[in-house]
Design an enzyme around this catalytic site. Structure first.
Site, PDB file in Angstrom:
ATOM      1  N   GLY A  12       0.798  -1.221   0.000  1.00 53.03           N
ATOM      2  CA  GLY A  12       0.000   0.000   0.000  1.00 53.03           C
ATOM      3  C   GLY A  12       0.832   1.274   0.000  1.00 53.03           C
ATOM      4  O   GLY A  12       1.994   1.281   0.411  1.00 53.03           O
ATOM      5  N   LYS A  23       4.737   4.199   2.771  1.00 56.49           N
ATOM      6  CA  LYS A  23       4.697   4.275   4.229  1.00 56.49           C
ATOM      7  C   LYS A  23       5.684   3.326   4.904  1.00 56.49           C
ATOM      8  O   LYS A  23       6.391   3.720   5.843  1.00 56.49           O
ATOM      9  CB  LYS A  23       3.284   3.983   4.739  1.00 56.49           C
ATOM     10  CG  LYS A  23       3.182   4.020   6.260  1.00 56.49           C
ATOM     11  CD  LYS A  23       1.756   3.977   6.759  1.00 56.49           C
ATOM     12  CE  LYS A  23       1.157   2.608   6.643  1.00 56.49           C
ATOM     13  NZ  LYS A  23      -0.103   2.484   7.400  1.00 56.49           N
ATOM     14  N   GLY A 103       2.820  -4.505   7.286  1.00 51.00           N
ATOM     15  CA  GLY A 103       4.210  -4.058   7.275  1.00 51.00           C
ATOM     16  C   GLY A 103       4.471  -2.790   8.051  1.00 51.00           C
ATOM     17  O   GLY A 103       5.549  -2.198   7.916  1.00 51.00           O
ATOM     18  N   GLY A 141     -11.627  -1.544  11.655  1.00 51.71           N
ATOM     19  CA  GLY A 141     -12.641  -2.576  11.837  1.00 51.71           C
ATOM     20  C   GLY A 141     -12.751  -2.985  13.295  1.00 51.71           C
ATOM     21  O   GLY A 141     -11.809  -2.832  14.081  1.00 51.71           O
ATOM     22  N   HIS A 365      44.687  21.088  16.232  1.00 55.26           N
ATOM     23  CA  HIS A 365      44.015  22.345  15.896  1.00 55.26           C
ATOM     24  C   HIS A 365      43.905  22.558  14.384  1.00 55.26           C
ATOM     25  O   HIS A 365      44.896  22.477  13.670  1.00 55.26           O
ATOM     26  CB  HIS A 365      44.767  23.572  16.457  1.00 55.26           C
ATOM     27  CG  HIS A 365      45.482  23.338  17.739  1.00 55.26           C
ATOM     28  ND1 HIS A 365      44.845  23.361  18.946  1.00 55.26           N
ATOM     29  CD2 HIS A 365      46.782  23.064  18.006  1.00 55.26           C
ATOM     30  CE1 HIS A 365      45.731  23.120  19.903  1.00 55.26           C
ATOM     31  NE2 HIS A 365      46.902  22.933  19.355  1.00 55.26           N
TER      32      HIS A 365
END
EC number: 2.7.7.23
Length: 471
Positions: A12, A23, A103, A141, A365
């Site tokens: 997705g 994502k 995932g 859901g 330095h």
């Protein structure tokens, strides 16, 4: 667990992230979300892992490589359809089980996965779900249970739920285990008769329940374990929780972290006991830090090894090795490819790149050492530069053991400075020069003094400026 195939759903887009990046590839504690899922599954003992890819699949394949197998969901038609794409990679002839995970749920750790599988096998269930009660389940859901016994009765998607069902707070976390035998046949029975017109994976357990087979739902003890980031706000929450867990793990293993809320340590970092991490320190990648070190404050270490007893203060270390007892900083920068042997000192505003530094070298330095090898005990004076690049090629500088390089020296590479040699301050030497051991090098231009010339020169400059400006 060789009899279990894990199917991870990563096809997705994740539109609520409002990102050009898929994502599951958004990073958490230095690792993409899908990386956490794969690692958790492997730590639970599962070796056969199938990742269902689709959108930006090339990014996932590049990251995971051959650690997993792949199935492709070209068209996004729901979770059931996604799992069906992996069916051809699941061998149902040998029995066993199938673990399905989204995932994007990084907090379902190996212990929870093992617990779910163990409960599934002991109950001889056809399917076992992992559920959670959320304070705000939103549009997820809902899980349906018998009010009297608490037995699992099924689930309903939010868009298909009644107002009463929408008041339920228990949801499916996206993790389930199924009996492998006949699993593909179940997936092929899914339909799209729902509000979204998709093939829902939860329909599988509805079919099993209708057939009178055992389906159970195990409730998570903590809502936080079900956190699966869907937008940037939830991503930040997940990041904060994961980093807190990482810091606490290190502290329990003997590391002192002065301010955990201001310390950022990636998942794969290793730190030895009695090391102290000061605030505003960032430790990334697969960094390994030995015991008895002092790191920070305001330090960044990336994919490096820092050996026992080192001090790295207000500095940046990238893809380098720092040997035992070295001191880095403040305000030093070790760019990729540096190797420091023990007790070397790299001080204020020194920058090193692809430098091999011997034991006890001092470079305190404002110096730059690039593409260089510095022998043990050499001293690099303030302002020393290895001029290693001519605009086309890089050249190496070799400095022998015990050599002394004075302040403001320019070493034009390629150049070799022998053991114990001394280069006087202000010298510019090279290129293609080999300085013998114990030699003294003095490069000077005779000072020219012209009394009174400064005033006339300044006047000439003023006239030139006026002529140029037309005044």
């Amino acid at each position: 667990m060789s009899d279990i195939t894990a199917v991870l759903l990563a096809a997705g887009h994740g539109t609520r992230m409002k990102s050009d990046l898929i994502k599951v590839m958004h990073p958490l504690a230095g690792k993409p979300m899908i990386g956490h899922i794969v690692d958790n599954v492997r730590r639970a003992g599962l070796e056969d892992i199938v990742v269902v890819v689709g959108y930006q699949q090339e990014r996932i394949r590049e990251y995971l490589g051959d650690r997993v197998r792949y199935a492709v969901q070209s068209e996004q038609l729901g979770t059931g359809h996604a799992v069906l794409q992996a069916a051809g990679l699941i061998d149902e002839t040998e029995g066993g089980h199938v673990l399905v995970m989204y995932g994007d749920n990084p907090f379902i750790g190996p212990e929870l996965i093992e617990r779910l599988i163990r409960a599934h096998v002991e109950a001889d269930a056809a399917a076992s779900l992992l559920t959670a009660e959320l304070a705000d389940p939103g549009a997820l859901g809902r899980i349906l249970r018998d009010p009297a016994t608490g037995a699992f009765l099924g689930s309903v998607e939010y868009k298909d739920a009644t107002p009463e069902q929408r008041r339920i707070r228990e949801i499916w976390t996206g993790v389930a285990v199924f009996r492998r035998a006949g699993f593909t046949a179940l997936l092929n029975r899914l339909d799209r008769n729902n509000a979204q017109g998709e093939y829902y994976l939860p329909q599988v357990w509805e079919i099993l329940l209708q057939r009178g087979e055992k389906v159970q739902a195990l409730l998570l003890a903590s809502e936080e374990d079900a956190l699966a980031p869907n937008d940037r706000v939830e991503l930040a929450r997940a990041e904060a929780r994961l980093r807190r867990q990482i810091n606490e793990r290190h502290m329990r293993n003997g590391v002192t972290i002065i301010n955990p809320d201001a310390t950022y340590i990636d998942e794969d970092v290793e730190i030895g006991r009695d090391t102290v991490i000061w605030p505003f320190t960032f430790i990334h990648g697969k960094t390994v830090i030995g015991p008895h070190c002092k790191i920070g404050p305001m330090t960044t270490i990336v994919s490096s090894t820092v050996a026992e007893g080192c001090v790295v203060e207000q500095s940046v270390v990238e893809e380098s090795y720092v040997g035992p007892g070295c001191r880095i900083g403040p305000m030093a920068h070790l760019r990729p490819g540096c190797e420091l042997e023990g007790a070397a000192e790299i001080g204020n505003y020194a920058e090193l790149k692809k430098a091999k530094v011997g034991r006890g070298v001092k470079c305190h330095h404002h110096s730059y050492l690039g593409d260089a090898t510095i022998g043990a005990g050499a001293n690099i004076g303030a302002g020393t530069i290895t001029a290693n690049y001519n605009g086309v090629e890089k050249f190496r500088t070799e400095i022998g053991s015990g050599a002394f390089i004075g302040t403001n020296v320019n070493l034009i590479a390629p150049i070799t400075v022998g053991d114990g040699a001394l280069i006087a301050a202000g010298s510019t030497v090279g290129p293609r020069l080999e300085i013998p051991a114990d030699a003294l090098v003095v490069e000077r231009a005779q000072a020219v003094i012209k009394e009174g010339r400064a005033a006339s020169l300044k006047e000439a400059w003023r006239q030139r400026k006026m002529n140029r400006e037309g005044t």
